[in-house]
Design a protein around this motif. Structure first.
Motif, PDB file in Angstrom:
ATOM      1  N   GLY A   1       0.790  -1.222   0.000  1.00 30.82           N
ATOM      2  CA  GLY A   1       0.000   0.000   0.000  1.00 30.82           C
ATOM      3  C   GLY A   1       0.822   1.272   0.000  1.00 30.82           C
ATOM      4  N   GLU A   2       2.134   1.158   0.055  1.00 26.89           N
ATOM      5  CA  GLU A   2       2.996   2.340   0.053  1.00 26.89           C
ATOM      6  C   GLU A   2       2.961   3.019  -1.307  1.00 26.89           C
ATOM      7  N   GLU A   3       2.858   4.331  -1.313  1.00 25.21           N
ATOM      8  CA  GLU A   3       2.935   5.104  -2.545  1.00 25.21           C
ATOM      9  C   GLU A   3       4.317   5.740  -2.653  1.00 25.21           C
ATOM     10  N   ILE A   4       4.969   5.523  -3.789  1.00 26.11           N
ATOM     11  CA  ILE A   4       6.302   6.080  -4.021  1.00 26.11           C
ATOM     12  C   ILE A   4       6.227   6.936  -5.277  1.00 26.11           C
ATOM     13  N   ARG A   5       6.471   8.215  -5.117  1.00 26.52           N
ATOM     14  CA  ARG A   5       6.352   9.162  -6.230  1.00 26.52           C
ATOM     15  C   ARG A   5       7.681   9.284  -6.986  1.00 26.52           C
ATOM     16  N   ALA A   6       7.572   9.583  -8.274  1.00 25.37           N
ATOM     17  CA  ALA A   6       8.774   9.736  -9.089  1.00 25.37           C
ATOM     18  C   ALA A   6       8.447  10.550 -10.334  1.00 25.37           C
ATOM     19  N   ASP A   7       9.487  11.131 -10.922  1.00 22.70           N
ATOM     20  CA  ASP A   7       9.339  11.852 -12.182  1.00 22.70           C
ATOM     21  C   ASP A   7       9.330  10.898 -13.376  1.00 22.70           C
ATOM     22  N   LEU A   8       9.933   9.735 -13.185  1.00 25.12           N
ATOM     23  CA  LEU A   8       9.974   8.727 -14.254  1.00 25.12           C
ATOM     24  C   LEU A   8       9.973   7.351 -13.608  1.00 25.12           C
ATOM     25  N   VAL A   9       9.105   6.475 -14.115  1.00 24.65           N
ATOM     26  CA  VAL A   9       9.067   5.082 -13.677  1.00 24.65           C
ATOM     27  C   VAL A   9       9.570   4.223 -14.828  1.00 24.65           C
ATOM     28  N   ILE A  10      10.564   3.379 -14.537  1.00 27.04           N
ATOM     29  CA  ILE A  10      11.162   2.509 -15.549  1.00 27.04           C
ATOM     30  C   ILE A  10      10.842   1.057 -15.212  1.00 27.04           C
ATOM     31  N   ASP A  11      10.283   0.359 -16.176  1.00 22.33           N
ATOM     32  CA  ASP A  11       9.981  -1.066 -16.022  1.00 22.33           C
ATOM     33  C   ASP A  11      11.186  -1.870 -16.507  1.00 22.33           C
ATOM     34  N   ALA A  12      11.871  -2.536 -15.569  1.00 21.28           N
ATOM     35  CA  ALA A  12      12.990  -3.418 -15.903  1.00 21.28           C
ATOM     36  C   ALA A  12      12.720  -4.807 -15.326  1.00 21.28           C
ATOM     37  N   MET A  13      11.457  -5.221 -15.363  1.00 21.00           N
ATOM     38  CA  MET A  13      11.050  -6.477 -14.727  1.00 21.00           C
ATOM     39  C   MET A  13      11.144  -7.677 -15.659  1.00 21.00           C
ATOM     40  N   GLY A  14      11.704  -7.489 -16.845  1.00 18.28           N
ATOM     41  CA  GLY A  14      11.999  -8.621 -17.704  1.00 18.28           C
ATOM     42  C   GLY A  14      10.783  -9.249 -18.340  1.00 18.28           C
ATOM     43  N   ARG A  15      10.939 -10.539 -18.664  1.00 22.98           N
ATOM     44  CA  ARG A  15       9.926 -11.274 -19.415  1.00 22.98           C
ATOM     45  C   ARG A  15       8.570 -11.314 -18.713  1.00 22.98           C
ATOM     46  N   ARG A  16       8.571 -11.259 -17.400  1.00 26.36           N
ATOM     47  CA  ARG A  16       7.316 -11.404 -16.654  1.00 26.36           C
ATOM     48  C   ARG A  16       6.634 -10.074 -16.362  1.00 26.36           C
ATOM     49  N   SER A  17       7.098  -9.019 -16.991  1.00 26.65           N
ATOM     50  CA  SER A  17       6.535  -7.702 -16.712  1.00 26.65           C
ATOM     51  C   SER A  17       5.033  -7.653 -16.943  1.00 26.65           C
ATOM     52  N   ALA A  18       4.341  -6.995 -16.004  1.00 19.53           N
ATOM     53  CA  ALA A  18       2.889  -6.798 -16.110  1.00 19.53           C
ATOM     54  C   ALA A  18       2.557  -5.382 -16.558  1.00 19.53           C
ATOM     55  N   ALA A  19       3.487  -4.726 -17.238  1.00 19.64           N
ATOM     56  CA  ALA A  19       3.344  -3.309 -17.562  1.00 19.64           C
ATOM     57  C   ALA A  19       2.086  -2.999 -18.355  1.00 19.64           C
ATOM     58  N   CYS A  20       1.740  -3.852 -19.312  1.00 18.60           N
ATOM     59  CA  CYS A  20       0.553  -3.557 -20.127  1.00 18.60           C
ATOM     60  C   CYS A  20      -0.701  -3.519 -19.260  1.00 18.60           C
ATOM     61  N   ASP A  21      -0.839  -4.444 -18.339  1.00 19.21           N
ATOM     62  CA  ASP A  21      -2.000  -4.449 -17.433  1.00 19.21           C
ATOM     63  C   ASP A  21      -1.990  -3.206 -16.552  1.00 19.21           C
ATOM     64  N   TRP A  22      -0.819  -2.835 -16.048  1.00 17.46           N
ATOM     65  CA  TRP A  22      -0.714  -1.640 -15.215  1.00 17.46           C
ATOM     66  C   TRP A  22      -1.166  -0.399 -15.980  1.00 17.46           C
TER      67      TRP A  22
END
Length: 468
Positions: free
Chosen positions: A169-190
């Protein structure tokens, strides 16, 4: 400078973090796996658990392109890899050159082809040690991201990623979020859950199955053939490792049920023994059983659709952007090239989310995309060959230009260098073929009957080897 979050603390995530941290950005790496790297890199193989990396103990290789970029952008990493037990490999060493190559005179630039490599856990230990002391970089292990959070849009109608929310539940703010989670990345769903349109995504199963065994011995095997060699119904991959280790991989069509017999160590050894240029790689102490990997997915994503970013404040790097059949051993090298592209775009546009998204997409497509597309094309050709052989059908006609390149490389030292550059991610096939000298050598083979490799294991011989 900006605050940057990197989701994924593998090799590419940590290298990206180190580059950006050295540029002065405040970088936090969130890695889902809780275990920290071992204090001694040599312990990484036995003790480091990385369930988030499915292929953690499968074969990996670092190419010349990886060393070239790391020496430029991550000074000290090559030395760190060597201290961890990784080894130099030189495909132009006189002992490694094919006997048909009589011109063994060194060329300017030959040193660029040398590289340092090892097993994935050892490589990742060395990279983690580098990132741990990099300026402006914080690594949080055991922190899993659940979703993206958004803020004020930088482009009207386009969601802007302003950070992440973790599973706690922690919120972490950033100017840029980089997805480096490899083959299992859930980026499209996010991204879709954040209210954005879906990215472009292409996905297919390459239908390869990998059978790998690791060995150890006082002397690494002498290389008398290419690292990756097609042998008919299977291909064989031989890779140098760290700390007196090496690996042999046989990969084949996952649809060929008879090949599952390769899980048996005796069958595996019989088949490797039938490969005349690789059989001596069995001359060591096995340190693993035969390791199986299947379900390798080829996947490509693009986050700019019709010239418009689906989100801003977000970027995917390495396998989270595109991943392929790993037999060529280029994943980490192409991933590091992609990290360099990201860092370069960030230098120009970190304060302009729209420009960053568009230029990162364009540079990814022009500089990194060709490596993905060439590998996909090669995968499709190779699986078609395996399928035809299994079904007793004629083999598909090979690409005539690449077939001539392989033949010419066995006869000419400069064409061979071009082929090695392709394998080492230093050049693209289309660029090597376009070189006047190489083009002239290929033209000499026009109309010639190209020789067949006599060492290829035919269907009948393969059945006998599998049956014992």
């Amino acid at each position: 400078m900006s605050k940057i979050l990197i989701c994924g603390g593998g090799v590419i995530g940590l290298c990206t973090a180190t580059m950006l941290g050295r540029d002065g950005h405040r970088v936090t790496v969130l890695e889902a796996d809780p275990a920290d790297q071992p204090a001694a890199p040599a312990e990484g193989w036995n003790s480091w658990e990385r369930p988030g990396v499915a292929q953690f103990r499968q074969p990996h290789n670092l190419s010349s392109r990886f060393r070239m970029i790391s020496d430029q952008e991550l000074p000290g990493l090559t030395d760190g890899l060597l201290r961890a037990g990784c080894v130099w490999v030189d495909y132009l060493d006189s002992r490694s050159l094919p006997p048909t190559i009589t011109d063994r005179t060194p060329r300017p630039g030959d040193d660029a082809i040398r590289f340092v490599t090892g097993r994935r856990p050892i490589i990742e230990c060395a990279v983690a040690a580098m990132a741990q002391v990099a300026p402006n970089v914080t690594i949080r292990r055991g922190t899993k991201v659940r979703e993206l959070i958004t803020g004020a849009s930088a482009i009207r109608g386009v969601p802007h990623v302003a950070g992440v929310r973790t599973t706690s539940g922690e919120e972490i703010r950033a100017d840029l979020v980089i997805d480096a989670m490899g083959r299992r990345s859930a980026a499209c769903d996010w991204i879709v859950s954040a209210g954005a349109r879906s990215p472009i995504e292409e996905c297919e199963d390459s239908n390869f199955a990998y059978f790998t065994r690791y060995f150890s011995g006082q002397r690494r095997p002498r290389r008398t053939g290419r690292a990756l060699t097609p042998m008919g119904l299977f291909s064989i991959l031989t890779l140098d490792g760290d700390n007196d280790t090496w690996s042999i991989t046989l990969y084949t069509s996952s649809k060929n049920k008879a090949m599952r017999a390769l899980r048996d160590t005796a069958t595996f050894h019989r088949v490797v023994s039938a490969c005349p240029r690789q059989a001596h790689w069995l001359d060591g102490e096995p340190v693993t059983p035969v390791l199986l990997m299947t379900g390798v997915v080829d996947r490509y994503r693009r986050f700019v659709v019709d010239g418009r970013p689906v989100v801003t404040g977000f970027a995917a790097v390495g396998d989270a952007w595109a991943c392929t059949n790993p037999s060529a051993g280029r994943g980490l090298s192409v991933g590091l090239l992609h990290a360099q592209v990201l860092r370069n775009v960030a230098r120009r546009h970190i304060d302009d989310p729209g420009a960053f998204s568009r230029e990162y997409d364009a540079d990814t497509e022009s500089q990194v995309g060709p490596f993905y597309r060439n590998q996909i094309a090669a995968d499709r050709v190779r699986i078609a060959e395996m399928t035809a052989l299994e079904e007793g059908m004629p083999m598909p006609a090979p690409n005539p230009v690449m077939a001539k390149l392989l033949v010419a490389s066995s006869q000419d030292a400069d064409v061979l260098r071009g082929l090695i550059e392709i394998a080492m991610c230093l050049a693209l096939p289309q660029d090597v073929i376009a070189r006047p000298y190489v083009a002239a050598k290929l033209a000499e083979l026009d109309g010639c009957q190209l020789p067949q490799d006599p060492s290829i294991v035919d269907r009948q011989r393969m059945a006998a080897l599998l049956d014992g």
